[in-house]
Write an enzyme that holds these catalytic residues in place. Sequence first.
Site, short mmCIF file in Angstrom:
data_model
loop_
_atom_site.label_atom_id
_atom_site.label_comp_id
_atom_site.label_asym_id
_atom_site.label_seq_id
_atom_site.Cartn_x
_atom_site.Cartn_y
_atom_site.Cartn_z
N ASP A 265 0.87 -1.17 0.00
CA ASP A 265 0.00 0.00 0.00
C ASP A 265 0.91 1.23 0.00
O ASP A 265 2.12 1.14 0.20
CB ASP A 265 -0.94 -0.03 1.22
CG ASP A 265 -2.14 0.90 1.00
OD1 ASP A 265 -3.14 0.75 1.71
OD2 ASP A 265 -2.06 1.78 0.11
C1 GLC Z 1 -4.19 4.41 -0.18
C2 GLC Z 1 -5.08 3.27 0.25
C3 GLC Z 1 -5.18 2.17 -0.77
C4 GLC Z 1 -5.11 2.79 -2.16
C5 GLC Z 1 -3.71 3.33 -2.33
C6 GLC Z 1 -3.52 4.00 -3.69
O1 GLC Z 1 -3.42 4.85 0.91
O2 GLC Z 1 -4.79 2.66 1.51
O3 GLC Z 1 -6.41 1.49 -0.53
O4 GLC Z 1 -5.38 1.81 -3.14
O5 GLC Z 1 -3.36 4.24 -1.31
O6 GLC Z 1 -4.28 5.15 -3.76
#
Ligand code: GLC
Length: 717
Positions: A265
Amino acid sequence: MKIEALKALLEDMTIEEKVGQTIQLSADFFSDQSEDITGPMNEMAMTEKKKYQVGSVLGLSGAKETIDLQKEFMEKNRQHIPLLFMADIIHGDHTIFPIPLGLGATWNPEAIKLTAEISAKEAAAQGLHVTFSPMVDLVRDPRWGRVMEATGEDKLLNKRYARAFVEGYQGEDLKNDLTKLAACVKHFAGYGAPRGGRDYNSVDLNENTLREHYLPAYQEGIDAGAKLVMTAFNTIDNIPATGNKGLMRDVLRDEMGFDGVLISDWGAIGELVPHGVAEDNRAAAKQAITAGVDIEMMSAAYSEHLVDLVKQDDSLATLLNESVWNILRLKNDLGLFEQPYRGADEETESQSVFSTDNKQAALTVAEQSIVLLENNGVLPLNKEDRIVLTGQRRDSNDILGAWSWKGDLSKTETLKEAMSKTVGSENLSVIDDATFLEGQYSFFMDDIRLADTVVVAIGESSEMSGEAASRTNIKLPENQLVLLRELKKLNKKVVAVLFNGRPLDLSDVIPLVDGLVEAWFPGTMGAQAITNVLFGKVNPSGKLPMSFPRSIGQIPLTYNEDSTGRPLTDEKRGEKYFSRYLDTENTALYPFGFGRSYTRFEYAGCTLSKQTMSADDVLTVSVTIKNTGEVEGLETVQLYIRDKVAEVVRPVKELIDFKQVTLTAGESKTVSFEITEAQLRYTHADNTVSSDAGTFLIGVGTDSRVSLSESFVLEKE
Ligand code: GLC
């Protein structure tokens, strides 16, 4: 590309080029202003040369934009390896559907699969390849902001939805069907259970609960063929998931059989340092590659250190090869080597994005997501009625909710606009809530006096839920409760429409309203959907995918709770030494599976095809339901069981199947369910999953309050 050629491509890559494939950059690194993002370039240890070795980009969309970048990138990449384009299409691309918690209230996996198909079609035409969806984190805590992004507290519902999303996004032939996207199941694992409901906080889940309730939906998404899994920000067993080798290799890869791409993430690899398990980014990079994280999203650990680490340690070189192989296979599964622009096409984009058909689908699913919580005979409204509309959210287009990607608020109708079209502006008097709050509504007294009903649109703004939007207070904002109390003084029928991204504590609201409609954040067509329900064009059928508590003090509160050694049963009510509170009922204010209708459904007792079943048997449970009201309605018939005696404590009841049935006024239908031994299995103390011989209680009803009045015995050799 044939596998042999793909292997040759991998073998031809330098270490720098292999590491490049594991790096994901946001789109702005490639925008015209890229030179003035020197900060992030340094932060990501990026150089112009390294930039054209990366494997993927997040957050870019648009047919022209993605074609232009892919063309430029492949010219500058030595081996002409195409980029993957990824983004957060969570509940719609341009056409926005209800937030996933609202989709969860439809109890209609087919409808959810359709939303995923439409979202994929809109996004693929803009050149996207991967969506960071479905988020399948089970959630039992409405304080957590991302509860809006989940589909609720029950593993069976979450499993059905996980599969529906993945199948809708990916279809049957991902390589050749250019209207599809690769799906990414997230956030592995247990992100929905942060301590205190506070986002990013540590997670305290015992292994049996993790495996029994939280892992099944990830497993279902993987079994449905999801090409990616995303790591979670939180810890599991006090080790951050993103650096947790046991979780990612032993459980996710070996036990659950995931062989796709594992992406961190946003920044989660770098966050191993503030978690306190890595001295620096170098240690973080080693931990993450050892755990099997293939792509690093937006932190610089791999970019800064992985080349050097791999040069010093052959075992890491092997792991790097595995990661790059996973990435190349994903690009190949998407057909990018043959069609690097895949579905990107400006003509298709203009036709398929935000189309009339897509908006019609959004209207239908929004109607199905709406849950009727209270109706003291005030609903449905009559088009000839004189209506006062007030409330802080009466004329707000902020009804798409968090994670609405390319949703355009300026193209989102407000409740005032939708209701005006239905009742005509001469019958609709829209009064600013401030007028009531300041007690200055004498100017509107004629409208109010003549009004049949007051509709009050209240709830949360979309920023009050979503990522990093956890709350310790889940009541309505105080000024909205004050408004409801002022309206109560008018002696008019009051219908409250709720826009919210989480279960709320509505205990103060119920005495002040005659009708209560849960609309969540219903998406692009939400206002029209609400209006169609308010005026009876649609009979509401939504059922809660998550318990609404009487008080935040009850959290976590779920229908499938443990019995405890001192269950508070009816006969023990009022006695002291039982599992209860001094000041609040144990039960939910509105339970899981609850939702009213404009008609009434009467259930006859359920019958079993047999009282004893063997492991290879099928037991049929039948129930006759009658529509005893005046209008047609759709009912979600819910089947619950309880495993009376097991090796570990089992829930007092759990949903094991559900079916939807439409009945015209006066019509009866018999609904049957087939139970197999597989549905009776659970996670034992040694983590094996199997069923035990013994007695099971069973019941069929309209929500989780159903009494388990029948029983059967499972016999095993
Ligand atoms: C965010 C979220 C994740 C998302 C990623 C890209 O922090 O936790 O769910 O897909 O970043 O935006």
